[in-house]
Design a protein around this motif. Structure first.
Motif, PDB file in Angstrom:
ATOM      1  N   CYS A   1     -11.438  38.337  33.379  1.00  0.00           N
ATOM      2  CA  CYS A   1     -12.603  39.178  33.075  1.00  0.00           C
ATOM      3  C   CYS A   1     -13.901  38.545  33.543  1.00  0.00           C
ATOM      4  O   CYS A   1     -14.925  39.233  33.625  1.00  0.00           O
ATOM      5  CB  CYS A   1     -12.662  39.475  31.575  1.00  0.00           C
ATOM      6  SG  CYS A   1     -11.395  40.625  31.017  1.00  0.00           S
TER       7      CYS A   1
ATOM      8  N   ILE B   1     -14.737  40.751  26.138  1.00  0.00           N
ATOM      9  CA  ILE B   1     -13.805  41.749  26.662  1.00  0.00           C
ATOM     10  C   ILE B   1     -12.429  41.125  26.889  1.00  0.00           C
ATOM     11  O   ILE B   1     -11.391  41.699  26.527  1.00  0.00           O
ATOM     12  CB  ILE B   1     -14.344  42.361  27.976  1.00  0.00           C
ATOM     13  CG1 ILE B   1     -15.621  43.170  27.694  1.00  0.00           C
ATOM     14  CG2 ILE B   1     -13.289  43.240  28.644  1.00  0.00           C
ATOM     15  CD1 ILE B   1     -16.321  43.654  28.941  1.00  0.00           C
TER      16      ILE B   1
ATOM     17  N   LYS C   1     -23.568  49.075  34.164  1.00  0.00           N
ATOM     18  CA  LYS C   1     -23.701  49.914  32.974  1.00  0.00           C
ATOM     19  C   LYS C   1     -24.240  49.103  31.800  1.00  0.00           C
ATOM     20  O   LYS C   1     -25.146  49.555  31.076  1.00  0.00           O
ATOM     21  CB  LYS C   1     -22.343  50.521  32.610  1.00  0.00           C
ATOM     22  CG  LYS C   1     -22.394  51.538  31.480  1.00  0.00           C
ATOM     23  CD  LYS C   1     -23.173  52.779  31.873  1.00  0.00           C
ATOM     24  CE  LYS C   1     -23.125  53.849  30.808  1.00  0.00           C
ATOM     25  NZ  LYS C   1     -23.912  55.031  31.157  1.00  0.00           N
ATOM     26  N   CYS C   2     -23.695  47.898  31.604  1.00  0.00           N
ATOM     27  CA  CYS C   2     -24.173  47.050  30.511  1.00  0.00           C
ATOM     28  C   CYS C   2     -25.631  46.653  30.711  1.00  0.00           C
ATOM     29  O   CYS C   2     -26.422  46.649  29.763  1.00  0.00           O
ATOM     30  CB  CYS C   2     -23.298  45.785  30.407  1.00  0.00           C
ATOM     31  SG  CYS C   2     -21.664  46.072  29.709  1.00  0.00           S
TER      32      CYS C   2
ATOM     33  N   LEU D   1     -17.258  46.044  37.577  1.00  0.00           N
ATOM     34  CA  LEU D   1     -16.797  47.322  37.035  1.00  0.00           C
ATOM     35  C   LEU D   1     -17.660  47.815  35.871  1.00  0.00           C
ATOM     36  O   LEU D   1     -17.745  49.017  35.632  1.00  0.00           O
ATOM     37  CB  LEU D   1     -15.335  47.203  36.570  1.00  0.00           C
ATOM     38  CG  LEU D   1     -14.304  46.874  37.657  1.00  0.00           C
ATOM     39  CD1 LEU D   1     -12.926  46.701  37.042  1.00  0.00           C
ATOM     40  CD2 LEU D   1     -14.283  47.967  38.716  1.00  0.00           C
ATOM     41  N   TYR D   2     -18.270  46.867  35.144  1.00  0.00           N
ATOM     42  CA  TYR D   2     -19.041  47.275  33.967  1.00  0.00           C
ATOM     43  C   TYR D   2     -20.436  46.651  33.913  1.00  0.00           C
ATOM     44  O   TYR D   2     -21.239  47.008  33.052  1.00  0.00           O
ATOM     45  CB  TYR D   2     -18.282  46.887  32.682  1.00  0.00           C
ATOM     46  CG  TYR D   2     -17.983  45.417  32.563  1.00  0.00           C
ATOM     47  CD1 TYR D   2     -18.930  44.535  32.054  1.00  0.00           C
ATOM     48  CD2 TYR D   2     -16.755  44.898  32.946  1.00  0.00           C
ATOM     49  CE1 TYR D   2     -18.664  43.180  31.944  1.00  0.00           C
ATOM     50  CE2 TYR D   2     -16.475  43.557  32.838  1.00  0.00           C
ATOM     51  CZ  TYR D   2     -17.426  42.699  32.347  1.00  0.00           C
ATOM     52  OH  TYR D   2     -17.164  41.356  32.239  1.00  0.00           O
ATOM     53  N   ASP D   3     -20.756  45.763  34.827  1.00  0.00           N
ATOM     54  CA  ASP D   3     -22.008  45.011  34.723  1.00  0.00           C
ATOM     55  C   ASP D   3     -23.235  45.914  34.840  1.00  0.00           C
ATOM     56  O   ASP D   3     -24.186  45.783  34.064  1.00  0.00           O
ATOM     57  CB  ASP D   3     -22.050  43.925  35.801  1.00  0.00           C
ATOM     58  CG  ASP D   3     -23.265  43.029  35.647  1.00  0.00           C
ATOM     59  OD1 ASP D   3     -23.486  42.519  34.530  1.00  0.00           O
ATOM     60  OD2 ASP D   3     -24.002  42.840  36.637  1.00  0.00           O
TER      61      ASP D   3
END
Length: 236
Positions: free
Chosen positions: A182, A69, A194-195, A190-192
């Protein structure tokens, strides 16, 4: 911006050797354009660590995803600056500089070398970003990765007149900073989740997407750029 003492000193010093050896010039020319030298070694290292990560406490896969990212963001910003920032011709196309003759190499065929802004280097942003991610996983291998990028990716581009030294330094800082950002816990949150959810529900598809993304990143998004370049001509 380009006519500072550092850029001129490095340009003039390297210019002493452009007529010494055709074989040396051909090797550096190959290295500057070869994905086998540039992207694929990093792709191999990343996937080595991806499959080596059997202990979730090590968080290696999280670091890899954050690094990808960060590299994408760094390259995107580099391209935005390239397109919107003040135009700076590449050394090979700068008429204010003495034009070096590279023995053994044909004249540059691509007009992109003459119309693209040289600052900052997206190559440096990408591969120093990768080296930073590897450094976060393994200090020893990360130091080796930094030296590899410097010797086999950055210096050939300066020697061949594709970039100034400050282009490389700015790109390197851009890549390293965004990969480090990042990888901060606050950003990862923020995205962990979901991933992690996608990886658990669709492990094969998730890893296939990571593989494709990694491949395109290592190839400097060549196919993607080619597609949009052709699409823009068609639309026009």
């Amino acid at each position: 911006m380009w006519n500072n003492s550092l850029n001129l000193a490095v340009f003039n010093w390297m210019g002493q050797y452009t007529t010494v050896s055709a074989a040396f010039n051909e090797i550096l020319h190959y290295m500057a354009g070869s994905d086998l030298v540039k992207g694929f070694p990093f792709m191999g290292v990343i996937w080595f660590f991806w499959f080596k990560d059997t202990d979730q406490k090590l968080n290696i896969r999280r670091i890899i995803i954050a690094t990808l990212i960060g590299c994408i963001v760094a390259v995107a910003i580099a391209r935005i600056v390239n397109n919107l920032g003040p135009f700076q011709p590449r050394p090979i196309a700068n008429l204010a500089l003495p034009q070096h003759f590279y023995v053994g190499l044909p004249p540059a065929e691509s007009q992109d070398l003459y119309i693209w802004n040289s600052f900052p280097s997206d190559h440096a942003a990408l591969f120093f970003g990768f080296a930073t991610g590897i450094f976060l996983i393994s200090r020893m291998l990360g130091v080796f990765a930094y030296f590899y990028v410097l010797l086999f990716i950055a210096l050939p581009r300066i020697y061949l007149g594709l970039h100034y030294t400050t282009d490389i330094l700015a790109g390197a800082m851009l890549g390293a900073v965004f990969v480090l950002l990042c990888n901060r816990e606050r950003i990862i949150r923020l995205y962990d989740s979901k991933c992690t959810s996608l990886a658990q529900r669709y492990p094969a598809a998730f890893q296939a997407i990571i593989f494709i993304s990694c491949t395109e990143i290592c190839l400097m998004f060549y196919d993607v750029r080619l597609f949009f370049h052709g699409l823009s001509k068609y639309v026009h």
